[in-house]
Design an enzyme around this catalytic site. Sequence first.
Site, short mmCIF file in Angstrom:
data_model
loop_
_atom_site.label_atom_id
_atom_site.label_comp_id
_atom_site.label_asym_id
_atom_site.label_seq_id
_atom_site.Cartn_x
_atom_site.Cartn_y
_atom_site.Cartn_z
N ARG A 99 73.69 -0.85 81.65
CA ARG A 99 74.74 -0.13 81.11
C ARG A 99 74.47 0.66 80.17
NH1 ARG A 99 77.24 -4.94 83.79
NH2 ARG A 99 79.73 -4.61 83.58
N ARG A 107 88.92 -14.65 86.48
CA ARG A 107 88.53 -14.42 84.51
C ARG A 107 89.09 -13.75 84.14
NH1 ARG A 107 82.70 -10.75 86.34
NH2 ARG A 107 83.57 -9.55 84.54
N ARG A 163 87.93 -2.18 80.52
CA ARG A 163 86.13 -2.19 80.74
C ARG A 163 85.69 -0.42 82.01
NH1 ARG A 163 87.98 -7.54 83.94
NH2 ARG A 163 85.55 -7.19 85.43
N ARG A 208 91.26 -11.20 92.20
CA ARG A 208 90.12 -11.41 92.40
C ARG A 208 90.14 -13.66 92.04
NH1 ARG A 208 84.49 -8.86 89.92
NH2 ARG A 208 85.50 -9.73 87.40
N LYS A 219 79.68 -5.06 93.34
CA LYS A 219 78.28 -5.65 93.32
C LYS A 219 77.73 -7.15 92.77
CE LYS A 219 78.29 -4.41 88.28
NZ LYS A 219 79.90 -3.96 88.07
P1 ADP Z 1 82.11 -6.40 86.09
O1 ADP Z 1 80.91 -5.15 86.01
O2 ADP Z 1 83.03 -6.97 87.01
O3 ADP Z 1 82.83 -5.65 85.10
P2 ADP Z 1 80.08 -8.30 84.65
O4 ADP Z 1 80.12 -9.48 85.16
O5 ADP Z 1 78.63 -7.58 85.65
O6 ADP Z 1 81.58 -7.72 85.41
O7 ADP Z 1 80.25 -8.28 83.11
C1 ADP Z 1 80.52 -8.79 82.43
C2 ADP Z 1 80.86 -8.75 80.80
O8 ADP Z 1 79.74 -8.77 80.26
C3 ADP Z 1 80.70 -7.22 80.42
O9 ADP Z 1 82.35 -6.38 80.68
C4 ADP Z 1 80.60 -7.07 79.50
O10 ADP Z 1 80.61 -7.43 78.18
C5 ADP Z 1 79.29 -8.09 79.42
N1 ADP Z 1 77.65 -7.36 79.71
C6 ADP Z 1 77.26 -7.91 81.23
N2 ADP Z 1 75.87 -7.09 81.77
C7 ADP Z 1 76.41 -6.14 79.96
C8 ADP Z 1 74.95 -5.00 79.65
N3 ADP Z 1 73.83 -5.43 80.39
N4 ADP Z 1 75.26 -4.75 78.37
C9 ADP Z 1 76.30 -5.20 77.89
N5 ADP Z 1 76.77 -5.99 78.35
C10 ADP Z 1 76.94 -6.26 79.25
#
Ligand code: ADP
Length: 217
Positions: free
Chosen positions: A88, A155, A166, A122, A13
Amino acid sequence: MKAIIIGAPGAGKGTYASRLQQKLGVEVIATGDIFRELAKQDSDIARKVKGFMEKGLLVPDEVVIEVLKQRLRNIPKGKSFILDGYPRTLDQAKMLDAITKIDVILLLDVPDWIIIERLSTRRICRNCGTVYNVRFLKPHIEGICDKCGGPLYQRSDDNEEVIKKRLQVYQEQTKPLLEYFKQKKLPFVTSSTTSLDQPPEPIVDKLTAELKKLELA
Ligand code: ADP
Ligand code: ZN
């Protein structure tokens, strides 16, 4: 164009959104990046957010929704944007419906085995956020960002145990949203990844071509 880019963690993404940002001149709102910045601060809310992220759990909706509203307010009226990492959950999607109309869903379809391989290798630029991979998307100089010379880091949630969590959270809480978007008759632009070493450019070109067909790019 108001788009949502959706896919499992590690589906790409961030990578595709930032390339589309350069190519099409759109804004990208990445909630994960916003929370990683927030988590660095010294406050109760920062510590709470960090706790959820480190376990691979979602940040609670009320926090996320507040952060998103603030961020959307800063986007000039009529400016195109891509939401990366939002919504999400169903409640997050409904909140979005109440404040703006989305034009298209960019769906990244990537099998779990590729995700696990990719995430564990990554690396990310600490300075500009560009995503690399020590095996499949290497920087020219090890540990250094091609674009800005910044240092690359891993990360803390990119470790095997948290990656599994996740993925489970994606399956249970986020994937059901695809059905919701379909019911709302939103157009989908889908890209499927089938090999580990697939370079991002052809996928970005394909996404752009499909968006042009929909008259969104
Ligand atoms: P990825 O899609 O690689 O897991 P992101 O960088 O998009 O990682 O998100 C990292 C973390 O941030 C998620 O695992 C969650 O804890 C939090 N997070 C991000 N966006 C949201 C969201 N819309 N709702 C709830 N938690 C979120
Ligand atoms: Zn950089």
